[in-house]
Scaffold this motif. Structure first.
Motif, PDB file in Angstrom:
ATOM      1  N   ALA A  96      18.014  23.881  -3.244  1.00 19.26           N
ATOM      2  CA  ALA A  96      18.260  25.207  -2.674  1.00 19.26           C
ATOM      3  C   ALA A  96      19.677  25.625  -3.043  1.00 19.26           C
ATOM      4  O   ALA A  96      20.604  24.812  -3.003  1.00 19.26           O
ATOM      5  N   ASP A  97      19.854  26.891  -3.432  1.00 22.48           N
ATOM      6  CA  ASP A  97      21.161  27.424  -3.807  1.00 22.48           C
ATOM      7  C   ASP A  97      21.485  28.650  -2.970  1.00 22.48           C
ATOM      8  O   ASP A  97      20.596  29.439  -2.618  1.00 22.48           O
ATOM      9  N   GLY A  98      22.775  28.814  -2.674  1.00 23.99           N
ATOM     10  CA  GLY A  98      23.211  29.941  -1.864  1.00 23.99           C
ATOM     11  C   GLY A  98      24.072  30.914  -2.648  1.00 23.99           C
ATOM     12  O   GLY A  98      24.963  30.506  -3.392  1.00 23.99           O
ATOM     13  N   VAL A  99      23.795  32.207  -2.488  1.00 24.75           N
ATOM     14  CA  VAL A  99      24.586  33.266  -3.119  1.00 24.75           C
ATOM     15  C   VAL A  99      25.376  33.959  -2.015  1.00 24.75           C
ATOM     16  O   VAL A  99      24.797  34.604  -1.135  1.00 24.75           O
ATOM     17  N   LYS A 105      32.637  40.728  -3.968  1.00 22.92           N
ATOM     18  CA  LYS A 105      33.120  39.466  -4.524  1.00 22.92           C
ATOM     19  C   LYS A 105      32.125  38.351  -4.214  1.00 22.92           C
ATOM     20  O   LYS A 105      31.356  38.435  -3.262  1.00 22.92           O
ATOM     21  N   ILE A 106      32.178  37.305  -5.029  1.00 26.67           N
ATOM     22  CA  ILE A 106      31.259  36.179  -4.837  1.00 26.67           C
ATOM     23  C   ILE A 106      32.015  34.864  -4.820  1.00 26.67           C
ATOM     24  O   ILE A 106      33.010  34.686  -5.535  1.00 26.67           O
ATOM     25  N   ALA A 121      29.421  27.313 -10.477  1.00 31.35           N
ATOM     26  CA  ALA A 121      28.005  27.372 -10.115  1.00 31.35           C
ATOM     27  C   ALA A 121      27.870  27.864  -8.683  1.00 31.35           C
ATOM     28  O   ALA A 121      28.850  27.945  -7.928  1.00 31.35           O
ATOM     29  N   LEU A 122      26.652  28.178  -8.314  1.00 33.87           N
ATOM     30  CA  LEU A 122      26.357  28.518  -6.922  1.00 33.87           C
ATOM     31  C   LEU A 122      26.351  27.232  -6.098  1.00 33.87           C
ATOM     32  O   LEU A 122      25.916  26.185  -6.583  1.00 33.87           O
ATOM     33  N   PRO A 123      26.818  27.267  -4.870  1.00 30.21           N
ATOM     34  CA  PRO A 123      26.733  26.067  -4.032  1.00 30.21           C
ATOM     35  C   PRO A 123      25.276  25.772  -3.685  1.00 30.21           C
ATOM     36  O   PRO A 123      24.485  26.682  -3.450  1.00 30.21           O
ATOM     37  N   GLY A 124      24.932  24.504  -3.677  1.00 31.96           N
ATOM     38  CA  GLY A 124      23.552  24.127  -3.360  1.00 31.96           C
ATOM     39  C   GLY A 124      23.316  22.665  -3.638  1.00 31.96           C
ATOM     40  O   GLY A 124      24.220  21.937  -4.063  1.00 31.96           O
ATOM     41  N   LEU A 211      22.110  34.876  -9.979  1.00 34.42           N
ATOM     42  CA  LEU A 211      23.134  35.772  -9.460  1.00 34.42           C
ATOM     43  C   LEU A 211      22.805  37.225  -9.799  1.00 34.42           C
ATOM     44  O   LEU A 211      23.002  38.129  -8.976  1.00 34.42           O
ATOM     45  N   GLY A 212      22.291  37.457 -10.995  1.00 34.66           N
ATOM     46  CA  GLY A 212      21.910  38.820 -11.378  1.00 34.66           C
ATOM     47  C   GLY A 212      20.852  39.383 -10.444  1.00 34.66           C
ATOM     48  O   GLY A 212      20.933  40.548 -10.014  1.00 34.66           O
ATOM     49  N   ASP A 213      19.861  38.570 -10.108  1.00 29.55           N
ATOM     50  CA  ASP A 213      18.813  39.007  -9.181  1.00 29.55           C
ATOM     51  C   ASP A 213      19.392  39.270  -7.791  1.00 29.55           C
ATOM     52  O   ASP A 213      19.002  40.232  -7.108  1.00 29.55           O
TER      53      ASP A 213
END
Length: 224
Positions: A96-99, A105-106, A121-124, A211-213
């Motif tokens: 599982a990844d979190g955005v 900002k991200i 990377a995304l945290p997950g 991230l784009g989605d």
């Protein structure tokens, strides 16, 4: 029940005779009768009954308890064989990844370990046995950034077999809410950093796609 005892009951059901069963299996009559007697002792009821009459002078047949015992063994043996046949099949793993987007900002982590060591990377991380995917993403975000986040929405499920060099790893991505300015690197994160959505670094795996989605969802729904 052992395979030998099963063979005795199966053959007895087919022949209707203890002596024919012994002959067919290459066993002594005494041994076959001993097997039947031992099973009856354990069960506490008859598994073989005698039917008299007819030209053959009678026959030995399985009682209802004997028939049920035979069926139970065959059913369980079939399940064991199926397990043995399929236990080596490779199965996908789940992550599982979190955005975490806030005010345009991200928050991203810099990976400490391979694969993609040193990349953002995304945290997950991986879902643990008995854990809900929703709980996984919140746990992983906390372990890697120190943030207690909340789920806003499901971004999507990403299941391409070649998205990760470690194997077929499916990830479930969520859009999360948290105070990203207070993140602190932890667990397997080498560093954490906040980036403008207009100035993103190269990302690991298919996180650019994820991230784009997420950004499209974030803009469409006017999340802050």
């Amino acid at each position: 029940m052992s395979a030998g005892r099963y063979a005795v009951l199966k053959t007895l059901a087919e022949t209707g005779s203890l002596s024919e069963t012994a002959k067919k299996l290459g066993m002594s009559y005494r041994y076959v009768w001993g097997v039947v007697h031992k099973i009856e002792e354990v069960l506490g009821e008859k598994i073989v009954v005698s039917e008299r009459g007819g030209r053959a002078g009678g026959r030995s047949v399985l009682s209802p308890a004997g028939v049920e015992l035979l069926r139970t063994f065959e059913r369980e043996n079939s399940e064991i064989q199926n397990f043995a046949r399929y236990k080596h099949i490779r199965k996908p793993m789940l992550t599982a990844d979190g955005v975490l987007i806030k005010n345009g900002k991200i928050l991203l982590i810099k990976r400490k370990n391979e694969p993609w060591k040193g990349m953002y990377a995304l945290p997950g991380g991986f879902v643990e046995y008995g854990e809900r995917v929703e709980d996984t993403v919140l746990r992983e975000v906390f372990e890697e950034t120190g943030l207690k986040a909340s789920i806003i929405a499901l971004v999507g499920i990403y299941s391409s077999p070649d998205r990760d060099p470690r194997g077929h790893i499916i990830t479930v991505a969520y859009l999360l809410d948290a105070d990203i300015e207070h993140a602190v690197a932890g667990d397997d994160a080498q560093n954490v950093a906040v980036f403008s959505l207009d100035a993103l670094p190269p990302l690991a795996s298919d996180h650019e796609k994820i991230l784009g989605d997420a950004i499209k969802m974030w803009k469409k729904c006017n999340y802050s």
